[in-house]
Design an enzyme around this catalytic site. Structure first.
Site, mmCIF file in Angstrom:
data_model
loop_
_atom_site.group_PDB
_atom_site.id
_atom_site.type_symbol
_atom_site.label_atom_id
_atom_site.label_comp_id
_atom_site.label_asym_id
_atom_site.label_seq_id
_atom_site.Cartn_x
_atom_site.Cartn_y
_atom_site.Cartn_z
ATOM 1 N N SER A 288 -19.991 -65.110 73.769
ATOM 2 C CA SER A 288 -18.072 -65.251 73.725
ATOM 3 C C SER A 288 -17.906 -64.528 74.769
ATOM 4 O O SER A 288 -18.312 -64.485 76.138
ATOM 5 C CB SER A 288 -17.295 -65.781 73.108
ATOM 6 O OG SER A 288 -16.814 -64.982 71.845
ATOM 7 N N ASP A 299 -23.800 -61.728 87.237
ATOM 8 C CA ASP A 299 -23.998 -62.173 88.186
ATOM 9 C C ASP A 299 -23.415 -61.610 89.121
ATOM 10 O O ASP A 299 -24.022 -62.117 90.901
ATOM 11 C CB ASP A 299 -22.842 -63.242 87.799
ATOM 12 C CG ASP A 299 -22.936 -64.362 87.287
ATOM 13 O OD1 ASP A 299 -24.342 -64.648 86.735
ATOM 14 O OD2 ASP A 299 -23.101 -66.481 86.436
ATOM 15 N N LYS A 313 -22.736 -68.842 74.150
ATOM 16 C CA LYS A 313 -21.287 -69.620 73.813
ATOM 17 C C LYS A 313 -20.028 -69.622 74.958
ATOM 18 O O LYS A 313 -19.384 -68.501 75.400
ATOM 19 C CB LYS A 313 -20.902 -69.152 72.587
ATOM 20 C CG LYS A 313 -18.908 -69.798 71.736
ATOM 21 C CD LYS A 313 -18.518 -69.222 70.890
ATOM 22 C CE LYS A 313 -17.223 -69.702 70.614
ATOM 23 N NZ LYS A 313 -16.107 -69.448 71.344
#
Length: 546
Positions: A288, A299, A313
């Site tokens: 999470s 990214d 998650k």
């Protein structure tokens, strides 16, 4: 493993279909009628608390494991999850149950138990005037809890000392778990931060650590350790990302039932370290908010990820108040990191006939691109840029730990040695390891002896297949003495991994959990890889596609 968001979606944002409304209404009416009929006609008295608790749990099990109901009695647990603070007072120690009794397994640094002098291995035989010598850990723990500021008297039986019965007078205190249990400079030039959970103070704690590194000219690279971090508050992840990314950088989007109410999260502060080489350590326990932090940095090609695949998650929870001081923690959105990918591994809306949920296979995941054009995939968690093989715990170490052999030796050592070297300097010497080996009754040490099992399997397979002739049986008999496991040899062969655990257990007796952590860091494959990678500018650029 949860991402919590403090925003609350307004009720009635999306209108369900009329057919859906009718179905819900009919089922609620049916359920209400069943309750009334039972209350009026069932031969015995129904137990409403247990019955409704079971009904609520069963209903919530049809959605996802993160949507949970907390009664007024259970809200303390939710408070601890979101803030790291306990609503009750306590002595600040982990309690273990063993042989029908309860023991101190680890006082928390700075807590009343540690200040008073309670030690790991102490058997709790009395709390106030109550005999607890044969009492389980849950009951002992409940007796140790109380209002902060109230006194409690604890009597223990301490092994390996002359005066073994010792009484301590303590004052209960408010307890909290630190989100950054350790930070410091390792390897001479690497600022290391261990972030264990995302709590209300996590952003501030990480920022303070980074500012201390900023004042140290020797720190030229940073490692953020998120291994085993199951998540927490979403906003804290965004705040921490702001230390490494330009102000105003988009790091996250959340989308709920109403797609028009998509929420965008951007960094809001001037970064402390916008350019410093950065590595993030992850593993299967990173979930999470940990994945938001690590995924955004991956990214945006801001950090190299090292370790093993994260949990996967991508769901966001929010809390909603319920009648009678109850609380519902409900999944309200999915989150998407900068490349646009959702890293949720399980789709709870698509269940197998037996009700189970399958993990998304890699072949069905989609390809996305990082800021520099590197390929990354959605579903199934984050794949690190450099993968680490953690290895497997050997059977002998597993049993030394599960049978408390290492724990007991550390207890004896700490109760017979006043001090040890600092955690970074302390090591398990040849003499100490031999002392540990000599403390073991090897005749009672039971573990899966792989070679013995293989020899047994060879003989059984040969018999099944019809090859267990007299000659073959004799050959196996001759081979057995050469390949039969020897306990002392197995201890020596696995000395490195045994010593790491043994050193950590002993260090924790003097320096608490930080002592244990430092012992593991000295042999940490992922940390060693991170330091080497960050120090190699050319390799780092190749990994990040620069």
């Amino acid at each position: 493993m949860a991402v919590f968001s403090t925003f609350v979606l307004a009720a009635g944002q999306v209108s369900p279909s009329p057919a859906h409304d009718v179905s819900v209404s009919r089922n609620l009416s049916t359920f209400s009628s069943i309750v009334k009929e039972l209350e009026m006609n069932y031969v015995d008295t129904i137990r409403p608390k247990e019955a409704f608790g079971a009904a609520i749990e069963a209903f919530l099990s049809t959605v996802d494991p993160y949507t949970e109901y907390y009664s007024a009695d259970d809200r303390n647990e939710l408070t601890k999850i979101t803030t790291g603070q306990y609503d009750y007072g306590g002595i600040g120690s982990f309690i273990m149950q063993r042989d029908g009794s309860s023991y101190i397994s680890g006082p928390m640094e700075g807590a009343p138990a540690a200040k008073a002098g309670l030690r790991s291995g102490d058997k709790i035989i009395r709390v106030d005037s109550v005999d607890t010598s044969k009492m389980g850990s849950s009951e002992v723990s409940s007796r140790l809890r109380g209002l902060a500021g109230t006194p409690v008297v604890v009597t223990v039986n301490r092994p390996f000392v002359a005066d073994s019965i010792i009484t301590f007078e303590l004052v209960r205190a408010k307890l909290s778990d630190p989100s950054v249990p350790y930070w410091g400079v390792v390897g001479g030039n690497t600022g290391y931060i261990r972030l264990s959970q995302f709590l209300a103070d996590s952003g501030q704690s990480v920022t303070e650590a980074l500012k201390s590194f900023k004042g140290n000219p020797e720190v030229t690279q940073i490692v953020l350790d998120l291994r085993g971090n199951g998540g927490g508050l979403l906003e804290q992840a965004v705040d921490i990302l702001g230390n490494f990314l330009p102000k105003g950088t988009e790091v996250l989007r959340t989308r709920g039932k109403d797609k028009s109410l998509e929420k965008v999260y951007k960094t809001t502060k001037t970064p402390i370290y916008p350019d410093i080489p950065l590595a993030v350590l992850i593993d299967g326990g990173s979930a999470s908010s940990s994945e938001i932090t690590a995924g955004a940095l991956q990214d945006l090609d801001r950090a190299v990820l090292i370790g093993s695949r994260s949990y996967g998650k991508g769901l966001v929870q929010s809390t909603r108040p319920l009648p009678f001081d109850g609380m519902l923690k409900v999944t309200v959105a999915k989150y998407y990191i900068p490349s646009g990918r959702l890293i949720q591994a399980l789709d709870y809306s698509r269940r197998n006939p037996d009700g189970s949920v399958a993990r998304t296979p890699d072949s069905l995941t989609n390809v996305y691109k990082t800021a520099h054009g590197r390929e990354v995939r959605d579903g199934g968690g984050l794949t690190p840029d450099i993968q680490i093989d953690w290895g497997r715990v050997s059977p002998i170490l597993y049993n030394l730990v599960s049978d408390n052999r290492i724990f007991d030796f550390a207890t004896k050592y700490a109760n017979t040695h006043d001090s040890i070297a600092s955690p970074w300097e302390f090591e398990v010497t040849d003499e100490l390891f031999e002392e540990f080996k000599n403390s073991l009754d090897t005749s009672t040490l039971q573990y899966d002896k792989v070679l013995d099992q293989l020899l047994k399997q060879l003989r059984e397979t040969a018999e099944v297949e019809g090859y267990l002739t007299e000659e073959a049986n004799s050959a196996i008999d001759a081979l057995s003495p050469l390949l039969t496991n020897d306990v002392n040899q197995d201890l020596d062969n696995k000395r490195e991994e045994i010593s790491e655990y043994l050193g950590g257990e002993i260090a924790s007796r003097y320096y608490y959990e930080n002592g244990r952590l430092i012992q593991t860091l000295k042999q940490d494959k992922a940390l060693k890889t991170a330091i080497e990678t960050l120090s190699d500018g050319k390799k780092l650029k190749e990994i990040l596609g620069k």
